[in-house]
Design a protein around this motif. Structure first.
Motif, PDB file in Angstrom:
ATOM      1  N   ASP A 171       0.840  -1.208   0.000  1.00  0.00           N
ATOM      2  CA  ASP A 171       0.000   0.000   0.000  1.00  0.00           C
ATOM      3  C   ASP A 171       0.872   1.254   0.000  1.00  0.00           C
ATOM      4  OD1 ASP A 171      -2.278  -1.557   0.044  1.00  0.00           O
ATOM      5  OD2 ASP A 171      -2.673  -1.257   2.179  1.00  0.00           O
ATOM      6  N   VAL A 172       1.943   1.233   0.770  1.00  0.00           N
ATOM      7  CA  VAL A 172       2.877   2.364   0.814  1.00  0.00           C
ATOM      8  C   VAL A 172       3.480   2.580  -0.569  1.00  0.00           C
ATOM      9  CG1 VAL A 172       5.093   3.165   1.757  1.00  0.00           C
ATOM     10  CG2 VAL A 172       3.378   2.156   3.279  1.00  0.00           C
ATOM     11  N   THR A 213       6.545   3.643   7.013  1.00  0.00           N
ATOM     12  CA  THR A 213       5.153   3.283   7.312  1.00  0.00           C
ATOM     13  C   THR A 213       4.267   4.426   6.822  1.00  0.00           C
ATOM     14  OG1 THR A 213       5.157   4.369   9.469  1.00  0.00           O
ATOM     15  CG2 THR A 213       5.858   2.033   9.399  1.00  0.00           C
ATOM     16  N   MET A 214       2.995   4.164   6.642  1.00  0.00           N
ATOM     17  CA  MET A 214       2.078   5.232   6.234  1.00  0.00           C
ATOM     18  C   MET A 214       1.988   6.291   7.325  1.00  0.00           C
ATOM     19  SD  MET A 214       1.130   5.265   3.169  1.00  0.00           S
ATOM     20  CE  MET A 214       0.013   6.647   3.311  1.00  0.00           C
ATOM     21  N   THR A 215       2.130   5.897   8.577  1.00  0.00           N
ATOM     22  CA  THR A 215       2.133   6.870   9.673  1.00  0.00           C
ATOM     23  C   THR A 215       3.270   7.864   9.478  1.00  0.00           C
ATOM     24  OG1 THR A 215       1.164   5.249  11.162  1.00  0.00           O
ATOM     25  CG2 THR A 215       2.270   7.132  12.180  1.00  0.00           C
ATOM     26  N   ASP A 216       4.458   7.354   9.139  1.00  0.00           N
ATOM     27  CA  ASP A 216       5.603   8.239   8.886  1.00  0.00           C
ATOM     28  C   ASP A 216       5.374   9.119   7.665  1.00  0.00           C
ATOM     29  OD1 ASP A 216       6.983   7.156  11.057  1.00  0.00           O
ATOM     30  OD2 ASP A 216       8.058   5.696   9.811  1.00  0.00           O
ATOM     31  N   VAL A 217       4.798   8.534   6.623  1.00  0.00           N
ATOM     32  CA  VAL A 217       4.527   9.283   5.390  1.00  0.00           C
ATOM     33  C   VAL A 217       3.559  10.429   5.673  1.00  0.00           C
ATOM     34  CG1 VAL A 217       3.470   9.151   3.098  1.00  0.00           C
ATOM     35  CG2 VAL A 217       5.028   7.349   3.860  1.00  0.00           C
ATOM     36  N   VAL A 218       2.476  10.125   6.368  1.00  0.00           N
ATOM     37  CA  VAL A 218       1.477  11.151   6.683  1.00  0.00           C
ATOM     38  C   VAL A 218       2.099  12.251   7.539  1.00  0.00           C
ATOM     39  CG1 VAL A 218      -0.681  11.604   7.927  1.00  0.00           C
ATOM     40  CG2 VAL A 218      -0.508   9.640   6.390  1.00  0.00           C
ATOM     41  N   ALA A 219       2.901  11.880   8.531  1.00  0.00           N
ATOM     42  CA  ALA A 219       3.542  12.879   9.391  1.00  0.00           C
ATOM     43  C   ALA A 219       4.443  13.807   8.569  1.00  0.00           C
ATOM     44  CB  ALA A 219       4.342  12.189  10.495  1.00  0.00           C
ATOM     45  N   GLN A 220       5.223  13.226   7.663  1.00  0.00           N
ATOM     46  CA  GLN A 220       6.108  14.042   6.830  1.00  0.00           C
ATOM     47  C   GLN A 220       5.315  14.968   5.904  1.00  0.00           C
ATOM     48  OE1 GLN A 220       9.651  12.101   5.045  1.00  0.00           O
ATOM     49  NE2 GLN A 220       8.911  10.264   6.092  1.00  0.00           N
ATOM     50  N   LEU A 221       4.245  14.449   5.327  1.00  0.00           N
ATOM     51  CA  LEU A 221       3.435  15.276   4.419  1.00  0.00           C
ATOM     52  C   LEU A 221       2.706  16.383   5.172  1.00  0.00           C
ATOM     53  CD1 LEU A 221       2.037  12.564   1.994  1.00  0.00           C
ATOM     54  CD2 LEU A 221       3.757  14.313   1.483  1.00  0.00           C
ATOM     55  N   CYS A 254       8.838   5.669  -0.538  1.00  0.00           N
ATOM     56  CA  CYS A 254       7.689   4.752  -0.580  1.00  0.00           C
ATOM     57  C   CYS A 254       7.856   3.677  -1.647  1.00  0.00           C
ATOM     58  CB  CYS A 254       6.395   5.513  -0.852  1.00  0.00           C
ATOM     59  SG  CYS A 254       5.856   6.576   0.490  1.00  0.00           S
ATOM     60  N   THR A 255       8.581   3.995  -2.710  1.00  0.00           N
ATOM     61  CA  THR A 255       8.700   3.069  -3.831  1.00  0.00           C
ATOM     62  C   THR A 255      10.041   2.343  -3.858  1.00  0.00           C
ATOM     63  OG1 THR A 255       9.387   4.899  -5.270  1.00  0.00           O
ATOM     64  CG2 THR A 255       7.044   4.311  -5.282  1.00  0.00           C
TER      65      THR A 255
END
Length: 140
Positions: free
Chosen positions: A17-18, A95-103, A85-86
């Motif tokens: 998903d990531v 993790t998506m949690t890390d991705v969301v936090a960065q965004l 992510c890729t």
């Protein structure tokens, strides 16, 4: 675009998903499809990596329809996040949690740059926990 593991097992994972999210993020930044056909078929992942390594100029990959109305550092960061992510090895993906936090961090910086509440244009109310897209009538 699918990860190799997903193609082999047909079982989605949080890391696949990531990966998919990273592809979508690159589509948003570049305005291009996941598979490009000029001159040969290549992925948007490979295309952005090649252009950034060869030229080092983020403006060369940014969707022209942004019309320059973006912070270069924020676009670099979004592209960097998408490339994380890729990563080919799923263990190297965030993790998506890390991705969301960065965004969200970049969104706050962009909000400060524009002097507006950038969150309102994408999320109905981030603080209330409601993450529904405000621009999508079907989700209101």
């Amino acid at each position: 675009m699918l990860t190799c593991r997903y193609q082999a097992t047909m079982q989605p994972t949080t890391k696949s998903d990531v990966y998919s999210f990273g592809v979508v993020l690159l589509e948003l930044v570049t305005g291009r499809l996941p598979i490009l056909h000029s001159p040969q078929p290549t992925s948007v992942i490979q295309w952005t990596r090649q252009h950034l390594v060869a030229r080092g100029d983020i403006e060369g990959v940014v969707d022209a329809s942004m019309g320059g109305d973006h912070d270069v550092n924020s676009v670099w960061k979004a592209t960097e996040i998408a490339h994380q992510c890729t990563e080919q090895a799923s263990a190297q993906r965030p993790t998506m949690t890390d991705v969301v936090a960065q965004l969200l961090e970049r969104l706050d910086l962009e909000k400060g740059r524009t002097g507006s509440d950038a969150n309102k244009s994408f999320f109905s109310n981030r603080d209330s926990g409601d993450k529904t897209l405000a621009t999508c009538p079907a989700t209101r």
